[in-house]
Design a protein around this motif. Structure first.
Motif, PDB file in Angstrom:
ATOM      1  N   GLN A   1      27.467  40.303  47.306  1.00  0.00           N
ATOM      2  CA  GLN A   1      28.002  39.632  46.115  1.00  0.00           C
ATOM      3  C   GLN A   1      27.983  38.110  46.278  1.00  0.00           C
ATOM      4  O   GLN A   1      27.540  37.383  45.370  1.00  0.00           O
ATOM      5  CB  GLN A   1      29.428  40.122  45.888  1.00  0.00           C
ATOM      6  CG  GLN A   1      30.220  39.417  44.814  1.00  0.00           C
ATOM      7  CD  GLN A   1      31.659  39.935  44.755  1.00  0.00           C
ATOM      8  OE1 GLN A   1      31.965  41.014  45.261  1.00  0.00           O
ATOM      9  NE2 GLN A   1      32.548  39.170  44.144  1.00  0.00           N
ATOM     10  N   ILE A   2      28.444  37.636  47.415  1.00  0.00           N
ATOM     11  CA  ILE A   2      28.494  36.194  47.661  1.00  0.00           C
ATOM     12  C   ILE A   2      27.089  35.629  47.779  1.00  0.00           C
ATOM     13  O   ILE A   2      26.772  34.571  47.222  1.00  0.00           O
ATOM     14  CB  ILE A   2      29.320  35.909  48.934  1.00  0.00           C
ATOM     15  CG1 ILE A   2      30.764  36.369  48.718  1.00  0.00           C
ATOM     16  CG2 ILE A   2      29.275  34.429  49.290  1.00  0.00           C
ATOM     17  CD1 ILE A   2      31.575  36.435  49.999  1.00  0.00           C
TER      18      ILE A   2
ATOM     19  N   GLN B   1      24.355  36.791  46.445  1.00  0.00           N
ATOM     20  CA  GLN B   1      23.689  36.755  45.142  1.00  0.00           C
ATOM     21  C   GLN B   1      24.233  35.653  44.252  1.00  0.00           C
ATOM     22  O   GLN B   1      23.476  35.050  43.482  1.00  0.00           O
ATOM     23  CB  GLN B   1      23.823  38.106  44.441  1.00  0.00           C
ATOM     24  CG  GLN B   1      22.908  38.217  43.226  1.00  0.00           C
ATOM     25  CD  GLN B   1      23.459  39.117  42.139  1.00  0.00           C
ATOM     26  OE1 GLN B   1      24.670  39.219  41.932  1.00  0.00           O
ATOM     27  NE2 GLN B   1      22.556  39.792  41.430  1.00  0.00           N
ATOM     28  N   LYS B   2      25.527  35.385  44.344  1.00  0.00           N
ATOM     29  CA  LYS B   2      26.094  34.284  43.560  1.00  0.00           C
ATOM     30  C   LYS B   2      25.361  32.980  43.875  1.00  0.00           C
ATOM     31  O   LYS B   2      24.977  32.230  42.973  1.00  0.00           O
ATOM     32  CB  LYS B   2      27.587  34.135  43.847  1.00  0.00           C
ATOM     33  CG  LYS B   2      28.224  32.905  43.193  1.00  0.00           C
ATOM     34  CD  LYS B   2      29.623  32.660  43.691  1.00  0.00           C
ATOM     35  CE  LYS B   2      30.227  31.417  43.039  1.00  0.00           C
ATOM     36  NZ  LYS B   2      29.467  30.176  43.387  1.00  0.00           N
ATOM     37  N   HIS B   3      25.161  32.710  45.165  1.00  0.00           N
ATOM     38  CA  HIS B   3      24.436  31.498  45.557  1.00  0.00           C
ATOM     39  C   HIS B   3      22.984  31.554  45.088  1.00  0.00           C
ATOM     40  O   HIS B   3      22.427  30.544  44.646  1.00  0.00           O
ATOM     41  CB  HIS B   3      24.498  31.326  47.072  1.00  0.00           C
ATOM     42  CG  HIS B   3      25.867  31.030  47.598  1.00  0.00           C
ATOM     43  ND1 HIS B   3      26.664  30.026  47.094  1.00  0.00           N
ATOM     44  CD2 HIS B   3      26.589  31.612  48.603  1.00  0.00           C
ATOM     45  CE1 HIS B   3      27.810  29.998  47.757  1.00  0.00           C
ATOM     46  NE2 HIS B   3      27.790  30.947  48.676  1.00  0.00           N
TER      47      HIS B   3
ATOM     48  N   ALA C   1      27.016  42.886  43.895  1.00  0.00           N
ATOM     49  CA  ALA C   1      26.092  42.087  43.098  1.00  0.00           C
ATOM     50  C   ALA C   1      26.064  42.622  41.666  1.00  0.00           C
ATOM     51  O   ALA C   1      26.319  43.807  41.418  1.00  0.00           O
ATOM     52  CB  ALA C   1      24.701  42.120  43.709  1.00  0.00           C
ATOM     53  N   THR C   2      25.744  41.749  40.728  1.00  0.00           N
ATOM     54  CA  THR C   2      25.751  42.145  39.317  1.00  0.00           C
ATOM     55  C   THR C   2      24.437  41.778  38.646  1.00  0.00           C
ATOM     56  O   THR C   2      23.737  40.854  39.073  1.00  0.00           O
ATOM     57  CB  THR C   2      26.905  41.462  38.569  1.00  0.00           C
ATOM     58  OG1 THR C   2      26.765  40.033  38.703  1.00  0.00           O
ATOM     59  CG2 THR C   2      28.249  41.882  39.123  1.00  0.00           C
TER      60      THR C   2
ATOM     61  N   LYS D   1      21.781  33.029  42.455  1.00  0.00           N
ATOM     62  CA  LYS D   1      21.726  32.741  41.018  1.00  0.00           C
ATOM     63  C   LYS D   1      21.857  31.246  40.748  1.00  0.00           C
ATOM     64  O   LYS D   1      21.155  30.695  39.888  1.00  0.00           O
ATOM     65  CB  LYS D   1      22.827  33.517  40.290  1.00  0.00           C
ATOM     66  CG  LYS D   1      22.566  35.010  40.188  1.00  0.00           C
ATOM     67  CD  LYS D   1      23.702  35.708  39.434  1.00  0.00           C
ATOM     68  CE  LYS D   1      23.403  37.180  39.206  1.00  0.00           C
ATOM     69  NZ  LYS D   1      24.497  37.863  38.481  1.00  0.00           N
ATOM     70  N   ASP D   2      22.736  30.587  41.498  1.00  0.00           N
ATOM     71  CA  ASP D   2      22.888  29.139  41.327  1.00  0.00           C
ATOM     72  C   ASP D   2      21.610  28.408  41.742  1.00  0.00           C
ATOM     73  O   ASP D   2      21.183  27.448  41.087  1.00  0.00           O
ATOM     74  CB  ASP D   2      24.065  28.637  42.176  1.00  0.00           C
ATOM     75  CG  ASP D   2      25.415  29.130  41.658  1.00  0.00           C
ATOM     76  OD1 ASP D   2      25.486  29.536  40.482  1.00  0.00           O
ATOM     77  OD2 ASP D   2      26.383  29.104  42.443  1.00  0.00           O
TER      78      ASP D   2
ATOM     79  N   ALA E   1      20.154  31.003  50.060  1.00  0.00           N
ATOM     80  CA  ALA E   1      21.541  31.430  49.833  1.00  0.00           C
ATOM     81  C   ALA E   1      22.277  31.634  51.161  1.00  0.00           C
ATOM     82  O   ALA E   1      23.437  31.246  51.302  1.00  0.00           O
ATOM     83  CB  ALA E   1      21.561  32.719  49.011  1.00  0.00           C
TER      84      ALA E   1
ATOM     85  N   THR F   1      36.148  42.294  45.152  1.00  0.00           N
ATOM     86  CA  THR F   1      34.798  42.709  45.533  1.00  0.00           C
ATOM     87  C   THR F   1      34.184  43.510  44.400  1.00  0.00           C
ATOM     88  O   THR F   1      34.630  44.629  44.103  1.00  0.00           O
ATOM     89  CB  THR F   1      34.821  43.546  46.826  1.00  0.00           C
ATOM     90  OG1 THR F   1      35.359  42.765  47.888  1.00  0.00           O
ATOM     91  CG2 THR F   1      33.430  44.023  47.195  1.00  0.00           C
ATOM     92  N   THR F   2      33.175  42.936  43.768  1.00  0.00           N
ATOM     93  CA  THR F   2      32.475  43.623  42.679  1.00  0.00           C
ATOM     94  C   THR F   2      31.095  44.103  43.091  1.00  0.00           C
ATOM     95  O   THR F   2      30.503  44.953  42.425  1.00  0.00           O
ATOM     96  CB  THR F   2      32.296  42.676  41.484  1.00  0.00           C
ATOM     97  OG1 THR F   2      31.454  41.571  41.881  1.00  0.00           O
ATOM     98  CG2 THR F   2      33.632  42.146  40.995  1.00  0.00           C
TER      99      THR F   2
END
Length: 627
Positions: free
Chosen positions: A112-113, A115-117, A17-18, A119-120, A49, A14-15
């Motif tokens: 985090q998850i 935001q990953k979506h 969001a970045t 960004k994609d 997302a 667990t990081t």
């Protein structure tokens, strides 16, 4: 022949969001949901997302189902954490000093998850791609500030479709994932009625498979709670200064007259769910509003931390325990917040996740923008201003502050003429006269017990300009006594005969809510904690001012009024009334606290609390002590 090397499984770290930036903040802001829905790029990416998370297989580690299931059912290991020694429970630390801090990495994982979506998705835009890439980098989970507005925007509670901008730059109506989550299949672990609802529901119309949301009832319930929720939040932030009293709904340090963060949180769960998933901890995580709610809970943690620097998680009992923490064991600031890895071999802890702007998890809140976070005094002063502005309105409606600052400019006998109708122009006309310190009467005096409510022939007393009484009802009740989530509702005046009218009655003051596992027989820790008592408070001053016509908060007039007019009822979260005689553990006790506002203090300062047991003694669910 060489043997193939066994591949080592990597843990999901667990990081948060970045990337991204917000002017004046170390990391991007989380936004309030009413502002967030107006941000075209962020809202469009968020909706898409969230839809991707919904559509992922329910067995996928980072699917919405798996992330939501960390909180409660289906009581399975997430990312392999706790497989060998699991308790029949979710990972969530309800009723524990870890309650506020456990949810911090939980919301950050979801964020985090998501935001990953996002960004994609941004990479697929063919129109103004840099704008969408920037929005994705800045995207954070929004919070719902129910202390300011208990009714979320239509995009959250009533719209079945929403308009977003898609990759070709065109507007498009799409199904609204914030409205509900649709299960791919209903998990076999779900108890009734959740075992035959294909979607999440709020205030379901019935328990059958064709149940629908009752949005009108949801909205009326939330509106009725606004005053109570705002008052509780203000008192939490301004009056609670110890971690046991702040963190969770078990009776805290013995001196509090304000609700814990968890107790207020429990009420929002019950009010939103109304018998749907959100009002049951074992399935609450599946309602998409859960993460907006818990983002607000985390924001209040940050505000409180700023007002109480250096106060953090204390060593205490785990109470009921969790999927990985056995009941009645010692937990503290270094206890692993499972199942959230912060490296391949270690978990997040309360210490590691601390901070008013936890940049280690990649987010901040707007209230801290442009502040020197190294100057604790300046941060505390600014956050105090924010809290007064956002949540302090009820204080100014019923407490004649800032009278202490006016006293030096008034004639010596001016206090005798102050009243709700002739107070100075900057004192609201709804304010009541402060406590009469000159009379010598204390909150616990026998004279006060016997004093008449009003005496038109008596000369007016001179109220103190520096002290006023605050009245609060304290509620103690066993959490699992009723077998489902429930509320203890308080009234000043007549209680409607029809329980359906209780929440919308003008005499309804507020409630203490129990957020309870509906199937405790399937929860090992629930069974072992059958006698767990929870604590909550309902603040009465605003209702006394509105209903009593007394003109004072002095015990000599308020005690007889409350003895006559204060009533309570118990109601299950689905609206079913509960016979008071059957709730043997219920105890409602009235407390009175003198408040002052010394020069330079941002908030009223409480004095010694007096327990007025005699107000409710002898009544079903009243105090067990006569004095």
């Amino acid at each position: 022949m060489a043997q193939p090397q066994q591949q080592t499984r990597l843990n999901f770290v667990t990081t948060g969001a970045t990337g991204g930036s917000t002017a004046g903040a170390p990391v991007p802001n989380r936004l309030e949901i009413n502002d967030f829905v107006k941000h075209e790029e962020m809202f469009s990416l968020y909706i898409q997302a969230l839809d991707i998370m919904y559509n992922a297989k329910q067995t996928d580690l980072i699917s919405f189902f798996q992330i939501a299931g960390i909180h409660g059912l289906p009581y399975i290991a997430w990312d392999g954490v706790g497989e060998d020694s699991a308790e029949a429970n979710g990972y969530c630390t309800h009723g524990s000093v870890l309650f506020p801090t456990w949810h911090r990495p939980y919301v950050a994982l979801f964020e985090q998850i998501l935001q990953k979506h996002a960004k994609d998705i941004a990479e697929t835009y063919t129109v103004h791609k840099p704008k969408w890439q920037k929005a994705a980098a800045n995207l954070r989970q929004p919070f719902w500030d129910w202390a300011s507005n208990t009714v979320p925007p239509a995009e959250v509670i009533s719209l079945d479709t929403v308009s977003i901008t898609v990759s070709n730059g065109h507007k498009k109506q799409v199904p609204n994932p914030l409205r509900r989550y649709r299960f791919h299949r209903i998990d076999s672990s779900f108890p009734a009625p959740y075992d035959h609802w294909p979607t999440t529901l709020r205030h379901p119309t019935n328990c059958g498979p064709n149940a629908k949301d009752d949005v009108k009832h949801l909205v009326s319930t939330l509106k009725a709670e606004q005053s109570d929720v705002t008052s509780k939040t203000y008192n939490l932030l301004t009056r609670v200064h110890t971690w046991p009293a702040f963190s969770n709904h078990t009776p805290g340090d013995g001196d509090s007259t304000s609700n814990s963060l968890e107790a207020i949180h429990d009420g929002i769960h019950d009010d939103v769910g109304g018998g749907g998933q959100m009002s049951d901890p074992v399935v609450a995580g599946f309602d998409p509003i859960f993460f907006l709610h818990h983002c607000q809970v985390d924001r209040l943690l940050a505000l409180w931390e700023a007002l109480n620097p250096g106060v953090w998680v204390n060593s205490s009992s785990s109470e009921g325990g969790t999927y990985t923490i056995p009941p009645n064991t010692t937990v503290d600031k270094n206890t692993p917040l499972t199942p959230f890895w912060n490296t391949q071999s270690t978990f997040w802890t309360s210490v590691k996740s601390a901070g008013v702007t936890p940049k280690q998890l990649g987010y901040s809140y707007p209230e801290f923008n442009d502040l020197n976070l190294n100057d604790q005094n300046a941060v505390r002063a600014k956050i105090a201003e924010v809290v007064n502005e956002l949540y302090g309105g009820h204080v100014h409606k019923t407490f004649p502050f800032p009278l202490p600052q006016l006293s030096s400019n008034l004639p010596q006998d001016a206090g005798a003429s102050l009243s709700p109708t002739n107070a100075p122009s900057d004192v609201p006309t709804t304010a009541l006269a402060p406590h009469n310190t000159a009379s010598g009467q204390s909150a616990g005096s026998e004279e006060a017990d016997q004093a008449p409510e009003t005496d038109a022939d008596a000369p007016p007393s001179r109220p103190s300009l520096t002290e006023i009484w605050e009245w609060t009802a304290r509620v103690h009740v066993k959490k699992y006594e009723i077998g489902s989530s429930f509320s203890v509702l308080l009234f000043l005046g007549a209680v409607p005969e029809d329980p359906a009218d209780w929440r919308t009655s003008p005499n309804y003051v507020g409630a203490h809510h129990a957020f309870v596992n509906s199937a405790p027989e399937r929860c090992a820790n629930c069974r072992t904690q059958a006698d767990m008592v929870i604590e909550g408070f309902v603040h009465l001053n605003e209702a006394i001012a509105a209903h009593s016509g007394l003109g004072s908060f002095d015990p000599s007039v308020v005690k007889p009024y409350l003895a006559r007019e204060l009533h309570w009822r118990v109601q299950k979260v689905d609206g079913t009334p509960v016979d008071l005689e059957s709730v043997k553990s219920l105890e409602v006790v009235v407390l009175a606290t003198p408040l002052t506002l010394p020069p330079g203090e941002p908030f009223p300062v409480p004095g010694e609390v007096t327990h007025h047991h005699d107000i409710t003694y002898g009544r079903v669910g009243g105090s067990r002590h006569s004095h």
